[in-house]
Each structure stands twice: as C-alpha cells, then as structure tokens.
Motif scaffolding. Structure first.
Motif, PDB file in Angstrom:
ATOM      1  N   GLU A 116       0.841  -1.216   0.000  1.00  0.00           N
ATOM      2  CA  GLU A 116       0.000   0.000   0.000  1.00  0.00           C
ATOM      3  C   GLU A 116       0.862   1.247   0.000  1.00  0.00           C
ATOM      4  O   GLU A 116       0.564   2.232  -0.684  1.00  0.00           O
ATOM      5  CB  GLU A 116      -0.910   0.033   1.245  1.00  0.00           C
ATOM      6  CG  GLU A 116      -2.231  -0.627   1.041  1.00  0.00           C
ATOM      7  CD  GLU A 116      -3.266  -0.265   2.107  1.00  0.00           C
ATOM      8  OE1 GLU A 116      -3.619   0.914   2.267  1.00  0.00           O
ATOM      9  OE2 GLU A 116      -3.735  -1.203   2.781  1.00  0.00           O
ATOM     10  N   ASN A 162      -2.253  -0.569  14.197  1.00  0.00           N
ATOM     11  CA  ASN A 162      -2.776  -1.641  13.337  1.00  0.00           C
ATOM     12  C   ASN A 162      -2.303  -1.551  11.888  1.00  0.00           C
ATOM     13  O   ASN A 162      -2.250  -2.545  11.195  1.00  0.00           O
ATOM     14  CB  ASN A 162      -4.308  -1.681  13.405  1.00  0.00           C
ATOM     15  CG  ASN A 162      -4.954  -0.451  12.826  1.00  0.00           C
ATOM     16  OD1 ASN A 162      -4.370   0.633  12.843  1.00  0.00           O
ATOM     17  ND2 ASN A 162      -6.154  -0.600  12.310  1.00  0.00           N
ATOM     18  N   THR A 241      -4.867   8.958  12.995  1.00  0.00           N
ATOM     19  CA  THR A 241      -5.604   7.704  12.854  1.00  0.00           C
ATOM     20  C   THR A 241      -5.586   7.015  14.207  1.00  0.00           C
ATOM     21  O   THR A 241      -4.515   6.810  14.779  1.00  0.00           O
ATOM     22  CB  THR A 241      -4.929   6.788  11.817  1.00  0.00           C
ATOM     23  OG1 THR A 241      -4.840   7.506  10.601  1.00  0.00           O
ATOM     24  CG2 THR A 241      -5.730   5.521  11.591  1.00  0.00           C
ATOM     25  N   CYS A 298      -9.561  -0.822  10.966  1.00  0.00           N
ATOM     26  CA  CYS A 298     -10.719   0.057  11.216  1.00  0.00           C
ATOM     27  C   CYS A 298     -11.823  -0.285  10.238  1.00  0.00           C
ATOM     28  O   CYS A 298     -12.981   0.066  10.457  1.00  0.00           O
ATOM     29  CB  CYS A 298     -10.361   1.532  11.212  1.00  0.00           C
ATOM     30  SG  CYS A 298      -9.096   1.969  10.115  1.00  0.00           S
ATOM     31  N   ASN A 456     -13.345  -4.123   4.066  1.00  0.00           N
ATOM     32  CA  ASN A 456     -11.923  -3.795   4.256  1.00  0.00           C
ATOM     33  C   ASN A 456     -11.165  -3.993   2.940  1.00  0.00           C
ATOM     34  O   ASN A 456     -11.744  -4.387   1.929  1.00  0.00           O
ATOM     35  CB  ASN A 456     -11.319  -4.674   5.362  1.00  0.00           C
ATOM     36  CG  ASN A 456     -11.443  -6.157   5.062  1.00  0.00           C
ATOM     37  OD1 ASN A 456     -12.251  -6.565   4.245  1.00  0.00           O
ATOM     38  ND2 ASN A 456     -10.638  -6.962   5.715  1.00  0.00           N
TER      39      ASN A 456
HETATM   40  C1  UN1 Z   1      -6.932   0.956   8.957  1.00  0.00           C
HETATM   41  O1  UN1 Z   1      -7.423  -0.038   9.441  1.00  0.00           O
HETATM   42  O2  UN1 Z   1      -6.586   1.929   9.688  1.00  0.00           O
HETATM   43  O3  UN1 Z   1      -9.034  -0.757   3.700  1.00  0.00           O
HETATM   44  C2  UN1 Z   1      -6.622   1.115   7.537  1.00  0.00           C
HETATM   45  C3  UN1 Z   1      -8.262  -1.398   4.419  1.00  0.00           C
HETATM   46  C4  UN1 Z   1      -6.799  -1.033   4.380  1.00  0.00           C
HETATM   47  C5  UN1 Z   1      -6.516   0.092   5.294  1.00  0.00           C
HETATM   48  C6  UN1 Z   1      -7.058  -0.026   6.674  1.00  0.00           C
HETATM   49  N1  UN1 Z   1      -6.448  -0.690   3.025  1.00  0.00           N
HETATM   50  O4  UN1 Z   1      -8.627  -2.321   5.130  1.00  0.00           O
END
Ligand code: UN1
Length: 508
Positions: A116, A162, A241, A298, A456
C-alpha cells in the motif's frame, strides 16, 4: 530479548537498542520502550524515546528544512517519493516480517501493507505532475481568476498500531509531493517498525541531497509527544488515525486554534447480504473482513445483516469457516489469524464477551481466550444478537462479528446507519436498483460504500475516510492532496483599466 532470533532485523538497520528520534540526526534521550512480540509476549528489542527538549529541536530542524523543500519543483519532489517507493520494494520482505513480528498481523497482510505504501508512492509521483487549480472566467474584462495551491509547511502525522506502515505512507507520500515537511509519531507499541520505515525514507532524502528532517520521526508516549503536537500551532495539519476518544480530544484542541485535521477514527462496519445476493461471494468477503488482521482493521466487518432466507445457511457456513481458520504465529505460512496486538486487547475481548452475554447475545462460535505460550491469542467469535443492543453500537477492536437477521432490505439500510460510526459498509446484491439506492441519499451514510466487495481492503486510489464519529477528511487517493495544501484564489488583471466586480462604480 528475542533480537538475535530474527536475522531480518539487521537488514533493516534495527539493533538491540534503537534511537526513537530522527530530525536530520538520530537522538532519543527519553524513556526506554520495550518492543513486545505479541506472539510470545517477549521483548524483541528496545527503543529510546524522545524528550521535550528534543521535540523542540525537531520542530526547529523541520522549520530550517521547510523552505528548500517547498521551493523544490513538485515533479522533483515526486521523483524522491518514487525512489522511496523503490527502496520499500527492495525491503518489502524484511519489513513485512518486522510488521508481523511486532504488530502481529500475518505475513501476507503485512506484505500487503508495505505494498500500500509503495502504491501510494507511485500514485503521488504521478500527482506531482498533475496537482492543479482551476482557471475560472472573470466577470471583468481583461481579468482572470486562478486557483493556486501552496504547501502548508509543517504536517503532523499520528498513526495507529494496526497499520504501522501503510497509514504513514498514505499521508507522507502525498504530503511530500505537496511540499510539506512532516513529523511522524507512530504508535509506541510499534516503535521498531517506525524506526525501520524512517531509516528507509530518510536514506533516500539524504542520498539525494535533501535534509532528512523533512521526514522527522518522534517516538514517545502519546500523552506527552502527541499532546505537544496537537497543541503546537506551527503545524498546518494534524492527521490522526486512532480511537474516537483521542480523536475527539484532538478535534477540540486543534479546531479551537482554527487548525486543520484529518481524523480517521473508529468504524463499525456492516455487510448486508440481500435476498438476491451471490452468497458464495459474500461468505468469502465476510471471512476476510471479519477475521483478517485478527479483527483489528478500522474497516473490519463487525456487523453482518443477512436476509432471513439465507440466515441459517450463512451462519452454519461461517461457523464452519471459523473452525478451520488456522490461528498461530503470523510468520508461519498458512496462519490466517495472528495474535491480538496487546494484553489490553485480550482484556477488551474477554470483557466484551461478558457484556455481550449480559445484553442477550448468544455466542455462536468462539468466545474464549486461547492460552498459548505467553502470546495474546483469542478465538475469532460469532455472536447472534439484536441489532439495537447497546454493545453493537460500540467498536470492540477485536475479532467479534455480530450476525443479525432481516426481512426487509430497507430495515437493513437503516440498521447500517444507526450506529455513531460511519467508515465502511458493503451490500451484497445482484439487483441494480438496490445498488443505486445503497449509494444514494437514503442508502449508506459511510465514507466507503461498497457493493459485492468486503468492507476492508480498500485500494489506495480512492479517498479513504468516513463520516460521523469516524471523523473528517480523507487520506490517500482521489483529491486527498488538497488537504495538505492551502488554496489561494488569485484574481489577475491583465488590462489597463480597473473595473470593480458586481458593477460597483467607486469614486470616479
Ligand atoms: C486501517 O485499518 O486503519 O481498507 C486502515 C483497508 C486497508 C486500510 C485499513 N487498506 O482495510
């Protein structure tokens, strides 16, 4: 200490004792942080955090580096970001291993996280030649209206445990091409990752004749360093975050100073399986979305609404899938679920299960802590519960999935929106009318509104962020770059007269 057991740490320049401050040079005279392996509970190595004096020194170093970087042409800045991406490509395996070791996610997902960062470097490199303002017609003859974008100066980036690498990438790659200098504060519990990523980034800057302070890093407890950052009016933007509680505090402090924030806070993401859904697809997505990263994204799916016609079959299939998921060391091939990140997360899980039962929830699968050689392991868990139980409206950052039955799709849309969080959501359907309703004004109120895809695993090209208690602002793709710059509207008169707007005649 486990240090000597992990040969890849040397490839990343990690030693037994590391410095937790970088501002053009390495420092760190503050408290000693022990970096824990969540798989074993043992100390891997240590990092020496920063002191208050070092914080101020760092800000001064950033201010000293700011002008040269801001005046460097954007495509040249893009070239530096491209080279950062190249360095990450070269180190993807050891870096992903370190992420598995210190954060606890499985190697494949850890590699995806470094990818990423690489992807967003590529994206930002392209942007460095295309970020632009508009040219608008003026109502006055011989005039033109232009929009011009300039860097903010200092940007503060505070990231969570995370995604200890990718989220820095989303912010840093974009912020760098925009011409900012930045201070990164990663989570203390992922300090080794912060040190390793900083080394990769600053080596590129310095090799190419730029001041490493452009990408400064400070490690220290959030209560002190983080608090200093949010109180510090010299930052043009604080991108945070993490939890909603901390985000609320940041919002209050920064906004009371009229500062700017990007807040990516809690999620409580739902997947809806409609009557006309491809259930096979949905099951695959739900498994990744609910147990991937041990429920610590998240974007993790925490609520599953299944049409009554599929409910029993889906629950049975999920139970089966959950029972075959391999739990264990995230560095061992075949493992799908690693440990939780900390002992505190295990407590959140066990207390959460107790509360779920008190609120009438039924454990359909799992529900127990796993005793495994000092590590922080729990069973991914399926719960049957009412959509409006209070606990369902909170975010437990652990692998617990609430499974709920619905009759009418409209109700499921309403339940999707009835929680305070608004990050991600997904509808499984093969009906185009449902799709457009889901995307429209009476559909999902989240920042991410998916169809036949998990909640996710978002790609970097889109803007990433949510609404309501998830916070504001977007990171990564789309036009997120605008948040890292200040816009000026310039009215240019290239005529020899001085007409006023709105037809005003003043004085002559
Ligand atoms: C996060 O959990 O803070 O969309 C980011 C996703 C990942 C990024 C998560 N590309 O699950």
């Amino acid at each position: 200490m486990e240090y000597s057991q992990h040969a890849f740490l040397k490839e990343l320049g990690i030693t037994e004792e590391n410095s937790g401050l970088y501002n053009g040079k390495w420092g760190g005279k503050g408290d000693l942080i022990k970096c824990i392996n969540p798989t074993t509970g043992n100390v891997i190595a240590t990092v020496r955090g920063a002191t208050s004096e070092e914080y101020e020194e760092t800000i001064q170093a950033m201010i000293a580096a700011k002008t040269k970087w801001a005046l460097t042409p954007a495509p040249k800045r893009g070239e530096i970001v491209r080279l950062i991406g190249e360095s990450l490509r070269a180190k993807i395996v050891p870096l992903a291993k370190l992420i598995s070791l210190e954060m606890g996610k499985i190697f494949i997902e850890a590699k995806g996280e470094v990818q990423e960062f690489i992807d967003v470097c590529d994206f930002a490199t392209g942007l460095s030649r295309s970020i632009n303002g508009q040219v608008m017609p003026s109502e006055r003859p011989g005039h033109v209206l232009l929009e011009n974008w300039n860097p903010l100066g200092l940007v503060g980036i505070i990231t969570a445990f995370n995604f200890p690498c990718a989220v820095l990438g989303w912010n840093a790659a974009i912020s760098l091409i925009c011409g900012n200098v930045q201070l990164w504060k990663g989570a203390s519990s992922t300090s080794l990752i912060t040190v390793a990523v900083t080394k990769i980034v600053v080596e590129v800057l310095e090799k190419n004749g730029f001041d490493g302070a452009i990408c400064s890093t400070i490690i220290g407890p959030g209560r002190t360093v983080g608090e200093k950052m949010i109180q510090d009016k010299r930052f043009g933007l604080i991108s945070f975050t993490g939890s909603t509680d901390v985000g609320r505090r940041i919002s209050q402090v920064v906004h009371s100073n009229f500062g700017r924030t990007i807040l990516e806070l809690g999620g409580n993401n739902a997947i809806i399986v409609a009557e006309d859904a491809n259930v096979e697809l949905a099951l695959r997505a739900v498994l990744f979305a609910s147990v991937g990263t041990t429920g610590q994204r998240c974007t993790t799916c925490r609520r599953l609404f299944v049409h009554e016609s599929h409910y029993d079959a889906v629950l049975e299939r999920l139970k089966k899938a959950y029972s075959t998921v391999k739990i264990g060391d995230p560095l061992v091939e075949g493992t799908l679920v690693g440990p939780l990140h900390t002992a505190a997360a295990v407590k959140e899980y066990t207390e959460g299960i107790e509360e779920i039962i008190k609120q009438g929830g039924k454990i359909a699968y799992g529900g127990k802590k796993i005793d495994r050689a000092g590590g922080f392991f729990v069973e991914p868990t399926l719960v049957e519960i009412n959509h409006d139980a209070p606990i369902v409206k909170t975010e437990l950052f652990v692998p617990i999935l609430y499974v709920m039955k619905f009759k009418n799709l409209d109700d499921a849309f309403e339940w999707n929106n009835e929680v305070p969080q608004g990050l991600s959501s997904s509808l499984f359907t093969n009906n185009q009318m449902n799709i457009f309703k889901w995307m429209g004004p009476t559909g999902s109120d989240c920042g991410i509104v998916n169809v036949n895809v998990a909640t996710n695993g978002a790609e970097i090209g889109g803007g990433f962020g949510g609404h309501k208690e998830t916070g504001d602002g977007i990171e990564s793709g789309s036009d997120a770059w605008k948040q890292y710059m200040r816009r000026s509207t310039c009215t240019i008169n290239y005529s020899t007269s001085m007409p006023l707007s709105q037809g005003i005649e003043f004085g002559n």
